[in-house]
Design a protein around this motif. Structure first.
Motif, short mmCIF file in Angstrom:
data_model
loop_
_atom_site.label_atom_id
_atom_site.label_comp_id
_atom_site.label_asym_id
_atom_site.label_seq_id
_atom_site.Cartn_x
_atom_site.Cartn_y
_atom_site.Cartn_z
N VAL A 244 5.26 27.21 -21.42
CA VAL A 244 5.18 27.79 -22.96
C VAL A 244 4.00 28.68 -23.30
O VAL A 244 3.14 28.47 -22.47
CB VAL A 244 5.20 26.61 -23.77
CG1 VAL A 244 6.63 25.82 -23.81
CG2 VAL A 244 4.09 25.55 -23.68
N ASP A 245 4.29 29.24 -24.39
CA ASP A 245 3.00 30.13 -24.59
C ASP A 245 1.82 29.48 -25.16
O ASP A 245 0.64 30.15 -24.96
CB ASP A 245 3.45 31.29 -25.89
CG ASP A 245 4.53 32.13 -25.38
OD1 ASP A 245 4.48 32.34 -24.37
OD2 ASP A 245 5.04 33.16 -26.11
N ASN A 246 1.82 28.43 -26.02
CA ASN A 246 0.73 28.08 -26.50
C ASN A 246 0.73 26.46 -26.79
O ASN A 246 1.67 25.81 -26.56
CB ASN A 246 0.40 28.62 -27.96
CG ASN A 246 1.28 28.47 -28.73
OD1 ASN A 246 1.89 27.65 -29.32
ND2 ASN A 246 2.06 29.75 -29.07
N LEU A 247 -0.55 25.95 -27.04
CA LEU A 247 -0.43 24.59 -27.43
C LEU A 247 0.55 23.76 -28.34
O LEU A 247 0.92 22.68 -28.40
CB LEU A 247 -2.01 24.00 -27.86
CG LEU A 247 -2.44 24.35 -29.12
CD1 LEU A 247 -2.17 23.28 -30.32
CD2 LEU A 247 -3.87 24.36 -28.94
N TYR A 248 0.94 24.60 -29.34
CA TYR A 248 2.14 24.28 -30.26
C TYR A 248 3.34 24.04 -30.00
O TYR A 248 4.32 23.51 -30.54
CB TYR A 248 1.95 25.17 -31.37
CG TYR A 248 0.64 25.22 -32.29
CD1 TYR A 248 0.68 24.45 -33.32
CD2 TYR A 248 -0.31 26.40 -32.04
CE1 TYR A 248 -0.45 24.44 -34.08
CE2 TYR A 248 -1.45 26.24 -32.74
CZ TYR A 248 -1.51 25.32 -33.73
OH TYR A 248 -2.72 25.17 -34.72
N GLU A 249 3.57 24.36 -28.61
CA GLU A 249 4.90 24.36 -28.11
C GLU A 249 5.09 23.28 -26.98
O GLU A 249 6.17 23.26 -26.35
CB GLU A 249 5.13 25.85 -27.49
CG GLU A 249 5.48 26.75 -28.68
CD GLU A 249 5.75 28.48 -28.16
OE1 GLU A 249 6.02 28.36 -27.04
OE2 GLU A 249 5.52 29.25 -28.88
N ILE A 250 4.07 22.54 -26.74
CA ILE A 250 4.14 21.73 -25.78
C ILE A 250 4.85 20.41 -26.32
O ILE A 250 4.96 20.24 -27.53
CB ILE A 250 2.63 21.22 -25.16
CG1 ILE A 250 1.85 20.59 -26.27
CG2 ILE A 250 2.04 22.44 -24.53
CD1 ILE A 250 0.62 19.73 -25.79
N ASP A 251 5.31 19.56 -25.30
CA ASP A 251 6.07 18.30 -25.61
C ASP A 251 5.42 17.42 -26.69
O ASP A 251 6.08 16.79 -27.50
CB ASP A 251 6.46 17.47 -24.53
CG ASP A 251 5.26 16.82 -23.92
OD1 ASP A 251 4.25 17.71 -23.75
OD2 ASP A 251 5.19 15.71 -23.26
N GLU A 252 4.15 17.14 -26.83
CA GLU A 252 3.65 16.37 -27.67
C GLU A 252 3.30 16.90 -29.17
O GLU A 252 2.91 16.29 -30.15
CB GLU A 252 2.06 16.03 -27.15
CG GLU A 252 2.36 15.09 -26.17
CD GLU A 252 0.64 14.46 -25.63
OE1 GLU A 252 0.92 13.30 -24.83
OE2 GLU A 252 -0.22 15.05 -26.15
N VAL A 253 3.35 18.50 -29.51
CA VAL A 253 3.26 18.90 -30.45
C VAL A 253 4.74 19.55 -31.03
O VAL A 253 4.85 19.24 -32.47
CB VAL A 253 2.29 20.16 -30.32
CG1 VAL A 253 1.91 20.75 -31.85
CG2 VAL A 253 0.70 19.36 -30.00
N PHE A 254 5.22 20.26 -30.46
CA PHE A 254 6.32 20.90 -30.92
C PHE A 254 7.51 20.49 -31.56
O PHE A 254 7.96 20.60 -32.53
CB PHE A 254 7.10 21.94 -29.68
CG PHE A 254 8.27 22.85 -30.19
CD1 PHE A 254 7.82 24.03 -30.77
CD2 PHE A 254 9.38 22.44 -30.26
CE1 PHE A 254 8.57 24.60 -31.41
CE2 PHE A 254 10.63 23.30 -30.39
CZ PHE A 254 10.10 24.48 -31.37
N PRO A 255 7.71 18.94 -31.18
CA PRO A 255 8.69 18.13 -31.99
C PRO A 255 8.47 18.08 -33.30
O PRO A 255 9.38 18.13 -34.31
CB PRO A 255 8.94 17.04 -31.07
CG PRO A 255 8.32 17.29 -29.74
CD PRO A 255 7.57 18.31 -29.92
N VAL A 256 7.19 17.99 -33.81
CA VAL A 256 6.82 17.96 -35.32
C VAL A 256 6.98 19.29 -35.69
O VAL A 256 7.76 19.33 -37.02
CB VAL A 256 5.36 17.26 -35.59
CG1 VAL A 256 4.92 17.45 -36.78
CG2 VAL A 256 5.28 16.15 -34.75
N LEU A 257 6.72 19.96 -35.21
CA LEU A 257 7.17 21.66 -35.81
C LEU A 257 8.61 22.09 -36.06
O LEU A 257 8.91 22.33 -36.93
CB LEU A 257 6.31 22.76 -35.03
CG LEU A 257 6.21 24.02 -35.24
CD1 LEU A 257 5.11 24.65 -34.63
CD2 LEU A 257 7.67 24.76 -34.84
#
Length: 900
Positions: A244-257
């Motif tokens: 993925v491009d950045n930390l906001y798109e990893i599995d621990e962050v993106f589901p909230v986004l």
């Protein structure tokens, strides 16, 4: 590869290579210089600095970290985040450069099928310090990296130190080439977006004598023991391995986004360009939500509760920024109940305690959101009024910049709980600047006033260096559990942060003994009281603290002949003080267990304080306790006292304690060996270093005296124990007797009699209100007849004096009725009820046809009163703080009409 698996592989890899696995320390760490743990090596600092001997030659950890220095930048780019995890491996005088490099290379390049991360070796670019020929040679000759892929960099990039004299050393960082779609070719010196740093190896080998800046320092010589401190960003590695491009798109962050986007109907990335600096506002808000929800989850999980200062303020700010971001995206319903569970589900694989403790965590978070929603409604109205006033002032003075005074921003924060960052954001949205410097000055003045009455008697006011020197003489032999007195020798004396050889008669200072029985304040229990008797007389002990680990420091007042270093003395704790302190601390555990028995397991302690005869306990709960619930808790606690439950303490490892079901106090840090205190076996089992009774019956009487809110989702109970409880009950009994005598009834009839008297008072007040309204309304004919013409609008502006809002409203409506709907008319009346001014404005249809609106006029008047207000075009109401400004408020309305 999921983030939890990356974490697991790290720990397994280094454990299999003789590294001791160290659990992550809580984000709240015992370091006066840090709000939160902000780097993976923080828990290892005592070993790095030589303050303590490391218990193992090699260690590894995955440390939770929070950095808040650039919180305003979160979301604006894809790089900034607050919570992150740092994987570290450490060597204390064991292996050095070559082995550290070999270990790093082995893990990242070993195929995933064999337990590694499987990165392509041809895409890894190491950097080394410009003068570190040894590291350069290891990468080239031992690992086999071509010279053109090894970059030498200067002190700014590849030298590590703590910013103070002490250990430091060159670094070697690992970068991964993500491909031409991410930027220009040429290595990390050309483009650090394309070449992402993911690992930093620090070779601590130098002893720095002076540090003037990041790149300007003096090296005194080599360290006696060379250490390795490495850090791999877990989120960075997840970004690489998940493609993925950045930390906001990893599995621990993106589901909230993703959930936030679904709730708001937005599409993340729909407007964005590849350059993160040009992010669309919607993407910025979604990133803020994703980051702050996860960070808040982790902070609450480690014992932080929302507040107005320090750690609590950081948490409150993040929670409120997340909620406000959702509102800016168009979502006005409670957001955290939709988002926090998503984050917990993703994080629980690495931190299972989040799921176990989620009832408490969510209770605190949801309570803060609800409080903020109430604050938003009230504060926004007041801010809008202040912004309007600022714009009017700017227009009247010909200024091109509208400016909100610091005093108004401070009042919003101090009186209404409206955070300054929100004031800054919302004012900026309306094109108004805020005097932030004036606000900060007022905040500083308030803090200084608060501190003026409580100047530190704590021994910790001395610099830590003096305590480190004394600690090097040996740890204090702490005997508080063994008895109340001991022979000892004065090992050190400190006055105003400086070591001295003696204390003069009557002088106050800090005293260090080689052994002591005095309890040092910790775990919510205050320090013991008593005396230290020496050859020159008694010293009164005022306080006892632990400024550094292993050192107990007594604040004392010297007797008639003072005291000197080397004196043989006897440390004697006041036995009555200790007995009462034990009663209070054991009582705290009993009340905590009673709360959990009555309210359920989510009523977990989040803080406590106890001193002889008194205790208070903060716990996670969203609503006030009824009188019946309080009585039940008190009864459960006293039954436990009556049952004479055994009280015991034993030491064990932290994992053993957790497996045993022992509860830990949130916000505390614990060694691997912990002390578990039991009362009645599993009924009360907590990690605790305090002093306790031997049987619960020794607590004596226990009576709850109060219950209140101390923050969103946190309640506080207070109680007296032992003789203090009996004295409290005796006062209550005397008070009941006195009241019974006054109203001439038996004590059992007192509630009925008081209820009857209250009803009579209410009836009398209703009658008085009715008469007052009649009196007020009788004025309307004269007031209407004397209406003033202001540019074709009849205006009745009247101060009605000491009457409340309901009476003012009735008078305004009657006056508007008397003026009729013919010619344009405005009625403005002020009144003062309970010391607070109120203003009500009404318009008739003729005035509204000319564009005169009651809501606009009331905002102008309320601003003069130091408050805010609003309403409809025909009727509006406002209020303020300063009753002396009612005349000015009415004049503001007249001027506003005249300026049409």
């Amino acid at each position: 590869m999921e983030t939890a698996e990356i974490r697991r592989r790290w720990l397994a890899y280094f454990e299999s290579r003789d590294h001791h696995v160290v659990p992550s320390a809580p984000l709240i760490y015992d370091d006066p210089n840090l709000l939160f743990v902000n780097a993976g090596m923080v828990p290892m600092k005592p070993y790095m600095l030589g303050q303590q001997t490391p218990p193992w030659p090699r260690a590894t950890s995955v440390q939770k970290c929070v950095r808040t220095g650039d919180i305003e930048e979160v979301g604006k780019t894809s790089r900034h985040g607050t919570f992150f995890q740092m994987n570290g491996n450490f060597s204390f005088g064991d292996y050095f450069k070559q082995r550290a490099i070999e270990l790093a290379w082995g893990l990242v390049t070993t195929p995933q099928s064999e337990g590694g991360y499987g990165l392509d070796p041809e895409r890894i670019w190491p950097t080394v310090f410009q003068d570190d020929d040894e590291a350069f040679a290891i990468w080239r000759d031992q690992i086999g990296i071509p010279e053109q892929r090894i970059t030498r960099r200067d002190r700014n990039d590849n030298y590590w130190h703590m910013g103070v004299p002490g250990p430091g050393g060159p670094c070697s960082e690992l970068f991964y080439d993500r491909g031409p779609e991410y930027g220009a070719e040429g290595g990390p010196a050309v483009d650090e977006d394309r070449y992402m740093e993911f690992w930093n190896l620090v070779f601590m080998q130098d002893d720095l004598s002076a540090v003037r800046s990041k790149a300007d320092f003096d090296i005194a010589g080599p360290l006696p023991t060379r250490n390795i401190d490495t850090g791999m960003g877990l989120e960075r590695m997840a970004t690489l391995l998940q493609g993925v491009d950045n930390l906001y798109e990893i599995d621990e962050v993106f589901p909230v986004l993703d959930r936030a986007a679904e709730l708001t109907g937005k599409q993340y990335g729909a407007h964005s360009q590849h350059d993160a600096a040009h992010s669309h506002p919607d993407d910025v808000h979604l990133r803020v939500v994703a980051d702050h929800v996860r960070s808040s989850l982790m902070l609450i999980g480690d014992g932080v509760t929302p507040g107005n200062e320090g750690r609590g303020y950081v948490l409150r700010r993040m929670l409120r920024r997340a909620v406000r971001a959702m509102r800016l995206l168009g979502y006005t319903e409670p957001a955290l109940p939709q988002l926090l569970p998503v984050s917990m589900e993703r994080m629980k694989a690495s931190y299972p305690e989040l799921e176990t403790d989620f009832a408490r965590i969510s209770q605190i978070a949801y309570g803060e959101e609800e409080a903020f929603r109430r604050t938003l409604v009230q504060g926004t109205q007041i801010l809008d009024t202040a912004v309007t006033k600022a714009k009017q002032t700017a227009a009247s003075t010909g200024s091109t910049t509208a400016r909100l005074p610091g005093e108004r921003a401070f009042a919003l924060h101090d009186t209404y709980g409206f955070p300054i960052d929100l004031t800054l954001e919302m004012a900026a949205e309306q094109g108004v600047e805020v005097d932030e410097q004036g606000f900060r000055r007022l905040m500083t003045e308030q803090r200084e006033r608060a501190k003026a009455d409580a100047k530190a008697k704590k021994s910790g006011h001395a610099g830590t260096e003096v305590w480190r020197e004394l600690r090097e003489l040996g740890a204090t032999d702490w005997l508080a559990y063994q008895g109340l007195s001991t022979e000892a020798t004065v090992r050190g004396l400190v006055v105003d942060g400086q070591r001295v050889e003696e204390l003069a008669p009557g002088q106050t200072g800090q005293l260090v003994l080689d052994r002591t029985t005095f309890y040092a304040e910790s775990g919510g229990q205050i320090a013991d009281s008593g005396v230290i008797t020496g050859p020159r007389g008694d010293l009164t002990v005022q306080d006892v603290q632990r400024p550094v680990k292993g050192l107990v420091v007594h604040t004392v007042i010297a007797g008639e002949q003072g005291v000197q270093v080397g004196d043989a003395v006897e440390a004697k704790v006041d036995p009555e003080w200790r007995v009462s302190a034990c009663q209070a601390h054991s009582g705290t555990h009993v009340v905590h267990a009673a709360l959990r028995q009555v309210l359920g397991p989510s009523a977990l302690q989040s803080g406590s304080y106890n001193k002889p005869g008194y205790l208070r306990l903060d716990f996670a709960w969203n609503s006030a306790l009824s009188a019946a619930t309080r009585s039940e808790i008190e009864e459960v606690a006293n039954l436990a006292v009556r049952q004479d439950l055994p009280v015991s303490a034993q030491f064990m490892t932290l994992p053993e304690a957790r497996e045993w079901g022992a509860l830990a106090l949130f916000g505390e840090t614990y060694d691997e060996q912990v002390r578990v205190v039991e009362i009645g076996g599993p009924w009360s089992r907590e990690l605790c270093g305090g002093t306790h009774v031997q049987h619960s019956s020794q607590i004596g009487a226990l009576t709850l005296t109060g219950e209140s809110s101390v923050g969103s989702g946190v309640r506080r109970v207070e109680a007296f124990v032992g003789m203090d409880a009996l004295r409290y009950l005796a006062k209550e009994r005397a008070l009941v007797a006195e009241l019974s005598s006054m109203v001439k009834v038996a004590p059992g009839e007192l509630p009925e009699r008081v209820s009857d008297l209250l009803q009579r008072v209410k009836d009398a007040e209703r009658e008085i209100t009715k008469l007052r309204q009649q009196q007020v309304l009788a004025q309307t004919a004269d007031l209407a007849q004397n209406a003033k013409d202001v540019h074709g609008v009849r205006l009745v502006a009247h101060d009605a004096g000491e009457i409340g809002g309901d009476d003012v409203r009735s008078l305004v409506l009657k006056l508007r009725e008397d003026l009729g709907d013919g010619a344009p008319a405005v009625v403005a009346v002020t009144g003062t009820g309970g010391g607070r001014p109120v203003v009500v404005v009404a318009t008739n249809s003729g005035a509204r046809d000319q564009g005169v609106r009651a809501g606009d006029l009331v905002k102008v008047a309320a601003s003069a009163l130091g408050g805010g207000g609003g309403g409809k075009p025909d009727l509006a109401q406002g209020g303020g703080q300063d009753p002396t400004k009612v005349g000015a408020a009415l004049r503001e309305i007249e001027q506003a009409l005249a300026a049409r």
